[in-house]
Design an enzyme around this catalytic site. Sequence first.
Site, PDB file in Angstrom:
ATOM      1  N   GLU A 210       0.847  -1.195   0.000  1.00 19.81           N
ATOM      2  CA  GLU A 210       0.000   0.000   0.000  1.00 19.81           C
ATOM      3  C   GLU A 210       0.882   1.243   0.000  1.00 19.81           C
ATOM      4  O   GLU A 210       2.042   1.191   0.430  1.00 19.81           O
ATOM      5  CB  GLU A 210      -0.881   0.036   1.255  1.00 19.81           C
ATOM      6  CG  GLU A 210      -1.814  -1.143   1.393  1.00 19.81           C
ATOM      7  CD  GLU A 210      -2.553  -1.142   2.717  1.00 19.81           C
ATOM      8  OE1 GLU A 210      -3.741  -1.473   2.724  1.00 19.81           O
ATOM      9  OE2 GLU A 210      -1.941  -0.817   3.761  1.00 19.81           O
TER      10      GLU A 210
ATOM     11  N   LYS B 266       2.200   4.764   1.427  1.00 18.58           N
ATOM     12  CA  LYS B 266       2.339   5.347   2.765  1.00 18.58           C
ATOM     13  C   LYS B 266       2.095   6.843   2.641  1.00 18.58           C
ATOM     14  O   LYS B 266       2.943   7.588   2.168  1.00 18.58           O
ATOM     15  CB  LYS B 266       3.727   5.070   3.336  1.00 18.58           C
ATOM     16  CG  LYS B 266       3.870   5.478   4.780  1.00 18.58           C
ATOM     17  CD  LYS B 266       5.213   5.050   5.343  1.00 18.58           C
ATOM     18  CE  LYS B 266       5.299   5.383   6.826  1.00 18.58           C
ATOM     19  NZ  LYS B 266       5.141   6.824   7.097  1.00 18.58           N
TER      20      LYS B 266
ATOM     21  N   ASP C  57       1.482  10.801   3.412  1.00 17.13           N
ATOM     22  CA  ASP C  57       2.192  11.776   4.231  1.00 17.13           C
ATOM     23  C   ASP C  57       1.206  12.845   4.677  1.00 17.13           C
ATOM     24  O   ASP C  57       1.069  13.895   4.047  1.00 17.13           O
ATOM     25  CB  ASP C  57       3.336  12.387   3.422  1.00 17.13           C
ATOM     26  CG  ASP C  57       4.370  13.043   4.320  1.00 17.13           C
ATOM     27  OD1 ASP C  57       5.271  13.707   3.798  1.00 17.13           O
ATOM     28  OD2 ASP C  57       4.265  12.906   5.553  1.00 17.13           O
TER      29      ASP C  57
ATOM     30  N   TYR D 272      -7.341   2.505   5.579  1.00 19.15           N
ATOM     31  CA  TYR D 272      -6.603   1.287   5.247  1.00 19.15           C
ATOM     32  C   TYR D 272      -6.610   0.212   6.328  1.00 19.15           C
ATOM     33  O   TYR D 272      -6.001  -0.841   6.152  1.00 19.15           O
ATOM     34  CB  TYR D 272      -5.140   1.639   4.932  1.00 19.15           C
ATOM     35  CG  TYR D 272      -4.495   2.554   5.963  1.00 19.15           C
ATOM     36  CD1 TYR D 272      -4.349   3.917   5.702  1.00 19.15           C
ATOM     37  CD2 TYR D 272      -4.060   2.071   7.185  1.00 19.15           C
ATOM     38  CE1 TYR D 272      -3.767   4.769   6.621  1.00 19.15           C
ATOM     39  CE2 TYR D 272      -3.483   2.915   8.114  1.00 19.15           C
ATOM     40  CZ  TYR D 272      -3.342   4.261   7.825  1.00 19.15           C
ATOM     41  OH  TYR D 272      -2.776   5.104   8.763  1.00 19.15           O
TER      42      TYR D 272
ATOM     43  N   LYS E 174      10.763   3.346   3.213  1.00 19.44           N
ATOM     44  CA  LYS E 174      10.849   4.798   3.193  1.00 19.44           C
ATOM     45  C   LYS E 174      11.661   5.259   1.992  1.00 19.44           C
ATOM     46  O   LYS E 174      12.706   4.691   1.680  1.00 19.44           O
ATOM     47  CB  LYS E 174      11.510   5.312   4.474  1.00 19.44           C
ATOM     48  CG  LYS E 174      10.780   4.918   5.742  1.00 19.44           C
ATOM     49  CD  LYS E 174       9.501   5.692   5.931  1.00 19.44           C
ATOM     50  CE  LYS E 174       9.774   7.121   6.338  1.00 19.44           C
ATOM     51  NZ  LYS E 174       8.543   7.885   6.585  1.00 19.44           N
TER      52      LYS E 174
ATOM     53  N   CYS F 207      29.438  17.908  34.225  1.00 23.34           N
ATOM     54  CA  CYS F 207      28.024  17.891  33.838  1.00 23.34           C
ATOM     55  C   CYS F 207      27.495  19.318  33.679  1.00 23.34           C
ATOM     56  O   CYS F 207      27.677  20.145  34.586  1.00 23.34           O
ATOM     57  CB  CYS F 207      27.212  17.155  34.907  1.00 23.34           C
ATOM     58  SG  CYS F 207      25.426  17.181  34.606  1.00 23.34           S
TER      59      CYS F 207
ATOM     60  N   CYS G 144      24.911  19.869  36.768  1.00 24.53           N
ATOM     61  CA  CYS G 144      25.260  19.840  38.197  1.00 24.53           C
ATOM     62  C   CYS G 144      26.746  20.035  38.484  1.00 24.53           C
ATOM     63  O   CYS G 144      27.142  20.130  39.645  1.00 24.53           O
ATOM     64  CB  CYS G 144      24.778  18.530  38.825  1.00 24.53           C
ATOM     65  SG  CYS G 144      25.697  17.066  38.273  1.00 24.53           S
TER      66      CYS G 144
ATOM     67  N   CYS H 121      27.134  11.458  33.463  1.00 22.40           N
ATOM     68  CA  CYS H 121      27.187  12.075  34.786  1.00 22.40           C
ATOM     69  C   CYS H 121      26.732  11.028  35.789  1.00 22.40           C
ATOM     70  O   CYS H 121      25.627  10.492  35.674  1.00 22.40           O
ATOM     71  CB  CYS H 121      26.266  13.296  34.834  1.00 22.40           C
ATOM     72  SG  CYS H 121      26.049  13.949  36.510  1.00 22.40           S
TER      73      CYS H 121
ATOM     74  N   CYS I 150      21.698  15.353  40.425  1.00 25.48           N
ATOM     75  CA  CYS I 150      21.636  15.972  39.098  1.00 25.48           C
ATOM     76  C   CYS I 150      20.173  16.110  38.693  1.00 25.48           C
ATOM     77  O   CYS I 150      19.493  15.115  38.414  1.00 25.48           O
ATOM     78  CB  CYS I 150      22.407  15.126  38.084  1.00 25.48           C
ATOM     79  SG  CYS I 150      22.482  15.851  36.447  1.00 25.48           S
TER      80      CYS I 150
END
Length: 676
Positions: free
Chosen positions: A120, A122, A124, A226, A314, A408, A411, A424, A430
């Site tokens: 089928e 696809k 958009d 569908y 795709k 980090c 933190c 971290c 954190c």
Amino acid sequence: MDAMQQMEQLVEQLNRYNYHYYTLDEPLISDKEYDRLYDELTALEAQTGITLPDSPTGRVGGELLEGFKPHRHLAPLWSLDKAQNEEQLLSWNNRVLKLVADYNSKNPNTPLPDPTYVVELKFDGLTLNLTYTDGQLVQASTRGNGVVGEGILPQVKTIKSVPLTIPYREGTIEVQGEGIMNLSVLAKYNETAAEPLKNARNAAAGALRNLNPRTTAERKLSAFFYNVGYSDNLKFQDHREMMAFLKDNRFKVNPYVTYHDSFDKVIETLQEIVEKRPTLDYLIDGAVIKITDMRTREALGYTDKFPRWAVAFKFEAEETTTILESVSWNVGRTGKITPLAKVEAVELAGVTVQNCTLNNIGDIERKNLKFALGTRVFIRRSNDVIPEILGKVPDEPEGGEIVYPEVCPACGTPLEQRGAHLFCNNRLGCKPQIVARITHFASRDAMDIETFSEKTAEQLHDELNLREPAELYTLTFDDLIKLERFGEKKANNLLHAIEQSKGRDLASFLFALGIPNTGKSTTKVLADHFGSLDAVLAASAEELTSLPDIGGIVADSIVSFFADPFYQAGIRKMLELGVSPKAPAKPAAPVTDSFFSGKTVVLTGTLHQMSRDEATERLEALGAKVTGSVSKKTDLVIAGEKAGSKLAKAQELGIPVIEDENELIRLLNENENENG
């Protein structure tokens, strides 16, 4: 003929003309004749003050809405696994063939047929999920997260190819499709629009998620359908039968649906679709390949995210170039530090791109981006995910350095590199880690703590210093009532929801813990196989890898997680505070001689002595089939407090009703005792 009869006749006529014009592309009358009948109906509606439920005048869009309401789908709307080349397609098909062979070796008396395929387009646009009860369109929603979407019924009613009523009137069904804007309609719209629309996909999605249905109506959207995702009565043998049902019930089905006995033919068909794509009057971003036979689909089942019996092919991703401006660093639930690139704004695949993903420092090195700030880079957007940077444009001069953080960003804790990732390790100090961990724990698929949100987690962290999920179970009314925007009702509701979560099933509890590399289906496999939390905690990697869909990496993740003193302490604390994950019920032989055996039962209204889920579970254990709508096939309706239209319909059809909850409990207890 009185006014009501005239209106009924006009509605039937106009809907028939709409169906032939918008769905079949076979006009039966001229626009002038249609307008005359439409005006006649409008005049009668004004005269009587009555508008019939399926009147075409209801498609023009009503008043501005205040907001979208969540809608829980009756059956999940799954994502699709993706393939972008022939090799990946063949790999998917090989998995299908292996799964079928494995099933047949274990079920020699009822083997599955050799796989055949349907291909089928696809589309958009925006996924639609329509709910019909006894032939009437009663709800329409977006896909959302696949479990809960947004109700958009007033907007969808403006799409003239969507039937407001259908001939099938045997209970409730959910039908999936795609809302689209035809390219020719977009072009015509833009000729006179004050603000032209950029592309058909955004035009459709924006119209359907617009709080003004009149705006939706102005876009003149269409829709292709569908799939029947849910039915309380219907069963289909194969995909052809389902598509025939959709056509028979006036749904617009795209004519480009092909069936194939060989996978070689599937590959050929996909090439034809690629060539055909520029000639279509609507957007597609690929094709979908599904197994035709429904029994095979059921046997193959699902992974965490995808049906194993379908794959989306795709089209090649769209690429362009732009300037890499800066890189920031985000902290995730597990402490992983992820780079996010900001690029000079550029149009790509119909959207304006300003942020791009860079997976980790290993990705930056591999793509030669370490000294790329201020230079031109390739970016690609595919599969509707955040675009990614592919690499630097050749011959670009060296640019500024992407400096890797040593501490980090949230933190200030020194970071540790593990493989290609930075982490971290400050799990209790954190903030982004803590907030994300608590939010995940409370989420719908996990402990399902109602009314809880990321904002709630952030507030509890900031104002009450909440640092881990276990501490949710230490909260008191006095803690919550002093928080900003927390009144008595909100505080009590949250405490009640937290208390209710203590008895969630084992699979949900395991998912809530956030074990790396595991999803809902993996935690369900663990719960079903081991049956108790203690057994899961004691499982070895060897035991785990013997289970379906658990490989070495996942097994090591599970063992490492439960060996970690931090998580051990959190689990122990939750158990001490009353969390008691419910073991999965052992499947029992179906009961065939209880009062409820073989009966189709509908629950409606509010029960006070047990939850709806518990009532359903007990009824099904006694041989009942519990459905969501009342029809001639319903044998019994159980009506709690504030039962509404379902009770009225049961009384109209003469269906037996239990309105006393004590009587229901007496019958359940009596039949459970008799059946051990």
